[in-house]
Design a protein around this motif. Structure first.
Motif, PDB file in Angstrom:
ATOM      1  N   LEU A   1      11.315  -0.645  -2.793  1.00 23.17           N
ATOM      2  CA  LEU A   1       9.901  -0.309  -2.697  1.00 23.17           C
ATOM      3  C   LEU A   1       9.560   0.372  -1.378  1.00 23.17           C
ATOM      4  N   LYS A   2      10.406   0.201  -0.371  1.00 20.55           N
ATOM      5  CA  LYS A   2      10.123   0.803   0.939  1.00 20.55           C
ATOM      6  C   LYS A   2      10.253   2.326   0.900  1.00 20.55           C
ATOM      7  N   THR A   3      11.052   2.843  -0.024  1.00 19.99           N
ATOM      8  CA  THR A   3      11.316   4.289  -0.068  1.00 19.99           C
ATOM      9  C   THR A   3      11.176   4.795  -1.498  1.00 19.99           C
ATOM     10  N   PRO A   4      10.128   5.557  -1.811  1.00 19.38           N
ATOM     11  CA  PRO A   4       9.971   6.099  -3.167  1.00 19.38           C
ATOM     12  C   PRO A   4      11.137   7.022  -3.528  1.00 19.38           C
ATOM     13  N   PRO A   5      11.587   7.007  -4.788  1.00 19.67           N
ATOM     14  CA  PRO A   5      12.748   7.813  -5.183  1.00 19.67           C
ATOM     15  C   PRO A   5      12.459   9.295  -5.394  1.00 19.67           C
ATOM     16  N   ASN A   6      11.168   9.684  -5.463  1.00 17.24           N
ATOM     17  CA  ASN A   6      10.829  11.092  -5.674  1.00 17.24           C
ATOM     18  C   ASN A   6       9.444  11.366  -5.101  1.00 17.24           C
ATOM     19  N   ASP A   7       9.029  12.614  -5.212  1.00 17.30           N
ATOM     20  CA  ASP A   7       7.741  13.022  -4.641  1.00 17.30           C
ATOM     21  C   ASP A   7       6.546  12.602  -5.485  1.00 17.30           C
ATOM     22  N   PHE A   8       6.773  12.193  -6.719  1.00 17.18           N
ATOM     23  CA  PHE A   8       5.666  11.791  -7.578  1.00 17.18           C
ATOM     24  C   PHE A   8       5.142  10.398  -7.211  1.00 17.18           C
ATOM     25  N   PHE A   9       6.054   9.521  -6.834  1.00 20.22           N
ATOM     26  CA  PHE A   9       5.665   8.157  -6.509  1.00 20.22           C
ATOM     27  C   PHE A   9       5.211   8.047  -5.061  1.00 20.22           C
ATOM     28  N   GLY A  10       4.207   7.198  -4.846  1.00 18.39           N
ATOM     29  CA  GLY A  10       3.709   6.969  -3.497  1.00 18.39           C
ATOM     30  C   GLY A  10       4.436   5.802  -2.842  1.00 18.39           C
ATOM     31  N   LYS A  11       4.189   5.643  -1.538  1.00 14.87           N
ATOM     32  CA  LYS A  11       4.807   4.560  -0.775  1.00 14.87           C
ATOM     33  C   LYS A  11       4.003   3.288  -1.006  1.00 14.87           C
ATOM     34  N   ALA A  12       4.627   2.305  -1.606  1.00 11.59           N
ATOM     35  CA  ALA A  12       3.919   1.079  -1.951  1.00 11.59           C
ATOM     36  C   ALA A  12       3.744   0.154  -0.745  1.00 11.59           C
ATOM     37  N   ILE A  13       4.690   0.175   0.173  1.00 15.34           N
ATOM     38  CA  ILE A  13       4.678  -0.743   1.311  1.00 15.34           C
ATOM     39  C   ILE A  13       4.491   0.060   2.595  1.00 15.34           C
ATOM     40  N   PRO A  14       3.454  -0.218   3.393  1.00 14.84           N
ATOM     41  CA  PRO A  14       3.285   0.489   4.667  1.00 14.84           C
ATOM     42  C   PRO A  14       4.513   0.316   5.560  1.00 14.84           C
ATOM     43  N   ARG A  15       4.802   1.325   6.361  1.00 12.48           N
ATOM     44  CA  ARG A  15       5.995   1.302   7.205  1.00 12.48           C
ATOM     45  C   ARG A  15       5.977   0.145   8.192  1.00 12.48           C
ATOM     46  N   SER A  16       4.797  -0.259   8.607  1.00 16.92           N
ATOM     47  CA  SER A  16       4.695  -1.330   9.603  1.00 16.92           C
ATOM     48  C   SER A  16       4.951  -2.711   9.015  1.00 16.92           C
ATOM     49  N   VAL A  17       4.991  -2.809   7.686  1.00 21.74           N
ATOM     50  CA  VAL A  17       5.174  -4.107   7.027  1.00 21.74           C
ATOM     51  C   VAL A  17       6.652  -4.312   6.711  1.00 21.74           C
TER      52      VAL A  17
END
Length: 421
Positions: free
Chosen positions: A328-344
């Protein structure tokens, strides 16, 4: 200038020395000679030509030259002074005419808009019984992750039946959508029968306004379906476009995957019952249905209208839930958004069948935006559901957030991306 001065006396003296001319001819002789002069013969007025003396022409040319120089050197001042009054008058008239035209145009446009709006409202009213409205237009029940979430849970189906279907977005991404159909409508359409997913699809798929919801017109599937014990046979017509490319074939399989839960697989057949062949793969193998156990991560996806959906990434499967949670930390493509903020940051541990997400630093959900907090929780809960496990969030400052009790495991949802019927 010369210093010589002419006195009147000297001038008179010089004039007196000029020879005096005398004409001794008689008046009759002068008249006779004039009458005999051909140059004085009478000329027809039609042939008489006007001419300008050279001196006058030269003077006019000099005047025009000086005037041209004046215009070149001071054109604006000259024009302003020459036409100021006329310009003001013309400008006033133009403004009055333009104002009149604009008022008339505004009135006409307003009348047309009012007519169009009335017509559209009438059409919408007439089709209201046949179309589906979004949750922004019609309130839906509270989901497992709060009133602003997109998932449907047990409380949503107390008086409704969940009809799940895979719709295709403008990006050719298949989105599972859960329509909550009132049980009164189910009773009217099916009587006392509890419909399966195929029956729900055949009854309601054609009524969905896919384009109105921001999707492409994709359903109903071409061909027909028949039940063969716990399987479905999809009888395909000779002409279909599911095998035009790898992308269309992928969309076809994923839409089947999201739509027909409760069956084990779908067999692809020709109209005569023989095994179908697709241009991309030859003889096509059956689509094995996962029935929601996709074993993958679930990401937020924003469509072309700005609507956010939660979508499982069916192209990426994982051996265990920990791997999926890490993904969940890294979306597999450009269509999906980042679910978890980088700071978390967080760790994952399974305790008595419950997946515990423990945040490294105490997490304050209210420090994030409403959308960020909702998507963070939904991503964890929905990813766990693809492995058929519940999720609990640990080390969160809020014990209650948006109707969710964070001191205990969060309920598994029954469907993604809910809409009222």
């Amino acid at each position: 200038m010369s210093n010589n001065k002419w006195s009147e006396q000297k001038i008179d003296q010089l004039l007196s020395q000029v020879p005096k001319h005398q004409d001794t001819r008689s008046k009759d002789e002068v008249l006779r000679r004039l009458q005999q002069d051909e140059r004085l013969a009478e000329v027809s007025p039609m042939n008489r030509k006007r001419w300008i003396p050279p001196v006058v022409a030269l003077a006019a040319l000099i005047t025009l030259t000086l005037l041209g120089a004046t215009l070149i050197n001071k054109p604006n001042n000259f024009m302003d002074s020459a036409f100021d009054s006329n310009s003001q008058s013309a400008e006033s008239k133009a403004i009055e005419m333009d104002s009149s035209d604009n008022n008339q145009t505004s009135i006409t446009a307003a009348d047309e808009d009012t007519s169009n709006e009335s017509k559209e409202e009438a059409e919408t009213f007439d089709d209201a019984s046949e179309k589906v409205t979004s949750e922004s237009e019609m309130p839906v029940a509270k989901s497992a992750v709060g009133s602003n979430g997109t998932t449907a849970n047990s409380s949503d189906v107390e008086n409704h039946t969940a009809f799940i279907i895979g719709l295709v977005s403008q990006d050719a991404l298949v989105v599972p959508v859960t329509f909550l159909i009132p049980n009164d409508q189910i009773q009217e359409d099916f009587g006392n029968l509890s419909p399966n997913t195929l029956q729900l699809y055949e009854q309601y798929a054609d009524e969905i306004d896919e384009e109105g919801l921001g999707f492409i017109e994709y359903h109903p599937f071409k061909g027909s379906f028949e039940i063969d014990q716990d399987q479905l046979n999809h009888r395909l017509p000779n002409e279909h476009d599911y095998d035009l490319s790898s992308a269309t074939l992928e969309a076809y399989n994923e839409s089947l995957q999201f739509t027909f839960e409760g069956f084990t697989q779908i067999n692809h057949q020709n109209e005569d019952g023989s095994q179908a062949e697709f241009d991309q793969v030859g003889q096509v193998t059956p689509t094995v249905l996962s029935n929601g156990l996709f074993k993958t991560a679930v990401y937020p996806y924003t469509d072309s209208t700005g609507k956010v959906y939660m979508v499982p990434s069916l192209n990426e499967t994982y051996n265990n839930v920990s791997e999926a949670m890490d993904a969940l930390k890294t979306p597999p493509n450009d269509f999906f958004g980042k679910a978890i903020p980088r700071s978390v940051t967080y760790t994952i541990e399974e305790i008595q069948g419950i997946i515990h997400i423990k945040f490294t630093e105490p997490l304050e959900l209210n420090s994030l935006s409403q959308d960020q907090s909702t998507q963070l929780i939904e991503s964890f809960v929905l990813t766990g559901a693809t492995f058929d496990v519940q999720v609990q969030l640990d080390n969160v400052l809020e014990e209650q957030w948006n109707g969710i009790n964070l001191t205990q495991p969060i309920e598994q949802p029954l469907g993604l991306n809910k809409y009222s019927w």
